[in-house]
Design a protein around this motif. Structure first.
Motif, PDB file in Angstrom:
ATOM      1  N   GLY A 135       8.648   4.476  -1.972  1.00  7.38           N
ATOM      2  CA  GLY A 135      10.064   4.356  -2.280  1.00  7.38           C
ATOM      3  C   GLY A 135      10.504   2.918  -2.370  1.00  7.38           C
ATOM      4  N   GLU A 136      11.798   2.693  -2.176  1.00  9.59           N
ATOM      5  CA  GLU A 136      12.376   1.358  -2.330  1.00  9.59           C
ATOM      6  C   GLU A 136      11.788   0.357  -1.348  1.00  9.59           C
ATOM      7  OE1 GLU A 136      16.799  -0.809  -2.258  1.00  9.59           O
ATOM      8  OE2 GLU A 136      16.597   1.349  -1.854  1.00  9.59           O
ATOM      9  N   HIS A 137      11.537   0.809  -0.122  1.00 13.60           N
ATOM     10  CA  HIS A 137      10.974  -0.076   0.900  1.00 13.60           C
ATOM     11  C   HIS A 137       9.589   0.440   1.290  1.00 13.60           C
ATOM     12  CE1 HIS A 137      14.867  -1.968   1.111  1.00 13.60           C
ATOM     13  NE2 HIS A 137      15.439  -0.813   1.404  1.00 13.60           N
ATOM     14  N   ALA A 138       8.672   0.398   0.333  1.00 11.41           N
ATOM     15  CA  ALA A 138       7.313   0.885   0.559  1.00 11.41           C
ATOM     16  C   ALA A 138       6.637   0.081   1.671  1.00 11.41           C
ATOM     17  CB  ALA A 138       6.505   0.784  -0.730  1.00 11.41           C
ATOM     18  N   ARG A 139       5.911   0.777   2.525  1.00 10.33           N
ATOM     19  CA  ARG A 139       5.249   0.118   3.646  1.00 10.33           C
ATOM     20  C   ARG A 139       4.215   1.051   4.254  1.00 10.33           C
ATOM     21  NH1 ARG A 139      10.078   2.189   4.663  1.00 10.33           N
ATOM     22  NH2 ARG A 139      10.528   3.312   6.619  1.00 10.33           N
ATOM     23  N   GLU A 140       3.381   0.499   5.093  1.00 15.96           N
ATOM     24  CA  GLU A 140       2.397   1.276   5.829  1.00 15.96           C
ATOM     25  C   GLU A 140       2.810   1.282   7.293  1.00 15.96           C
ATOM     26  OE1 GLU A 140      -2.053   0.998   5.101  1.00 15.96           O
ATOM     27  OE2 GLU A 140      -1.893   0.069   7.095  1.00 15.96           O
ATOM     28  N   VAL A 141       2.976   2.463   7.848  1.00 16.18           N
ATOM     29  CA  VAL A 141       3.442   2.593   9.228  1.00 16.18           C
ATOM     30  C   VAL A 141       2.327   3.174  10.089  1.00 16.18           C
ATOM     31  CG1 VAL A 141       5.110   3.673  10.774  1.00 16.18           C
ATOM     32  CG2 VAL A 141       5.837   2.891   8.503  1.00 16.18           C
ATOM     33  N   GLY A 221      11.486  -0.858   7.582  1.00 15.87           N
ATOM     34  CA  GLY A 221      11.730  -1.132   6.174  1.00 15.87           C
ATOM     35  C   GLY A 221      13.063  -1.800   5.935  1.00 15.87           C
ATOM     36  N   HIS A 222      13.598  -2.476   6.978  1.00 16.89           N
ATOM     37  CA  HIS A 222      14.858  -3.204   6.818  1.00 16.89           C
ATOM     38  C   HIS A 222      14.657  -4.422   5.926  1.00 16.89           C
ATOM     39  CE1 HIS A 222      16.823  -1.497  10.750  1.00 16.89           C
ATOM     40  NE2 HIS A 222      16.972  -0.699   9.714  1.00 16.89           N
ATOM     41  N   GLN A 223      15.682  -4.752   5.140  1.00 19.30           N
ATOM     42  CA  GLN A 223      15.592  -5.894   4.244  1.00 19.30           C
ATOM     43  C   GLN A 223      15.612  -7.213   4.991  1.00 19.30           C
ATOM     44  OE1 GLN A 223      18.850  -5.019   1.501  1.00 19.30           O
ATOM     45  NE2 GLN A 223      17.351  -4.532  -0.091  1.00 19.30           N
TER      46      GLN A 223
END
Length: 393
Positions: A135-141, A221-223
């Motif tokens: 999505g908009e804030h793609a990441r690996e958690v 996923g905070h900006q």
């Protein structure tokens, strides 16, 4: 402005500096000293099974809705029991999807929309115990290993074979209704049992674990880090103390006391000459100190003050529970012996409490023999209130 300056200060620190501050402020679990839920890093014992929740040096702003550790534990157990209690295969499959979704939100701090978009066939990195959030804030958690094992077990369960690729594709309204049902079952207000509040609660939990703001920001996923900082509210006094700990690093107070408990003053009872001061650590451990009124005045002791209670090792008395000993000692902490160092005359015995706190006692070698003290034994450490010294930076 104060909070922004503190955020900048903390993020400028290296790992060793952060470690120092966390150790000085108090490396313990927060508030309730209870498990953070049946799964995850906050379940079990320290350094092996139960990871503690260290330094709680901040308050959560009143406008940030969140669950405390007891509530998180209750809601997790409610979801687990609800899932495991049914014997019907269709019901178990349906409930399992909600249980999986809850685990992603509870331990991954993932938004509901992000969790519903997870592809169970492609978005799990089994080797890393991580989930890919798109999505908009793609990441690996990364997820706690125990949680990830549960997720993997359910994904590979034959009952879900026909659902692969669609397990998380659920209606948001339906999911929220199931969360509300669990809230009612736990007796927790519905407004607190929704994916957004659980996500906030996980962020606060990680921050209280001592995780740097920038890392929590990445997980959420905070900006920018300011969004993550909204969960913390430092008083000017808290800021002053944290900064002082750092500035005074090189001139740290030297003491022969082996036992140190950092926490806040939570109760004060005064008499004609003496005052009884209760200090509560972030893990919920309470230690009582009795001091004179003059000492209380000179130290500025008052409710809410951050202090360090120290106790010299020779003042710690060890007794076994089966001794049925009656004692006037106000402080009694029970745990397991994790180390016994014997010498020609004296012996050092280290007791680890359930929250991970270690208490050191210095006894004679004869006492070790008479009590038959050895690693793994259940033991209680007794400390008289008059032996507890309070220190204020």
């Amino acid at each position: 402005m104060i909070r922004d300056n503190l955020v900048a200060f903390l993020n400028s620190l290296g790992s060793e500096d952060l470690k120092f501050i966390l150790e000085k402020v108090g490396d313990e679990r927060p508030e309730t000293a209870r498990p953070c839920g049946g799964l995850g890093p906050s379940s079990g014992k320290r350094r092996g099974s139960k990871a503690p929740c260290p330094a709680k040096t901040f308050e959560v702003p009143a406008d940030v809705k969140h669950l405390d550790q007891m509530q998180l534990h209750a809601i997790t157990e409610s979801f687990r029991t609800w899932f495991t209690s049914t014997k019907s295969l269709p019901h178990k499959r349906a409930r399992g999807r909600i249980w999986l979704l809850y685990l992603l939100i509870r331990y991954g701090a993932i938004k509901l929309g992000e969790a519903l978009a997870v592809d169970d066939r492609e978005d799990f990195e089994f080797a890393k115990s991580a989930v890919l959030v798109r999505g908009e804030h793609a990441r690996e958690v990364s997820l706690p290993k125990e949680v990830f094992k549960e997720i993997r077990r359910l994904l590979e369960d034959p009952m879900n074979a026909s659902l692969r690729g669609e397990i998380f594709k659920l209606d948001q309204g339906f999911v929220r209704r199931k969360f509300y049902e669990r809230a009612d079952a736990c007796g927790i207000p519905r407004e607190l049992i929704n994916p957004r509040v659980i996500r906030h609660s996980r962020a606060i939990e990680l921050l209280r674990e001592g995780m740097p703001l920038a890392v929590v920001q990445s997980i959420l996923g905070h900006q920018n880090v300011s969004l993550t900082a909204q969960y913390m509210n430092f008083t000017e006094q808290d800021i002053s103390r944290i900064v002082n700990y750092y500035i005074l690093k090189e001139t740290e107070m030297k003491t022969s006391a082996r036992n140190s408990f950092t926490g806040k003053v939570t109760a004060i009872r005064t008499g004609n000459i003496l005052a009884e001061v209760e200090v509560t650590t972030p893990s919920g451990l309470k230690i009582i100190s009795v001091i004179t009124h003059d000492s209380m005045a000179s130290l500025g002791i008052k409710a809410g003050l951050l202090v360090t209670a120290t106790v010299k090792a020779p003042w710690v008395i060890l007794v076994k529970e089966d001794m049925k000993l009656k004692t006037s000692a106000r402080n009694k902490f029970c745990g397991k012996i994790v180390k016994v160092n014997t010498g020609e005359i004296s012996a050092e015995v280290v007791v680890e409490l359930p929250d991970g706190t270690k208490v050191c006692s210095l006894v004679t070698d004869e006492s070790v023999k008479q009590l038959d003290l050895k690693v793994g034994d259940e033991i209680c450490a007794l400390i008289k209130a008059f032996s507890v010294i309070l220190n204020v930076e």
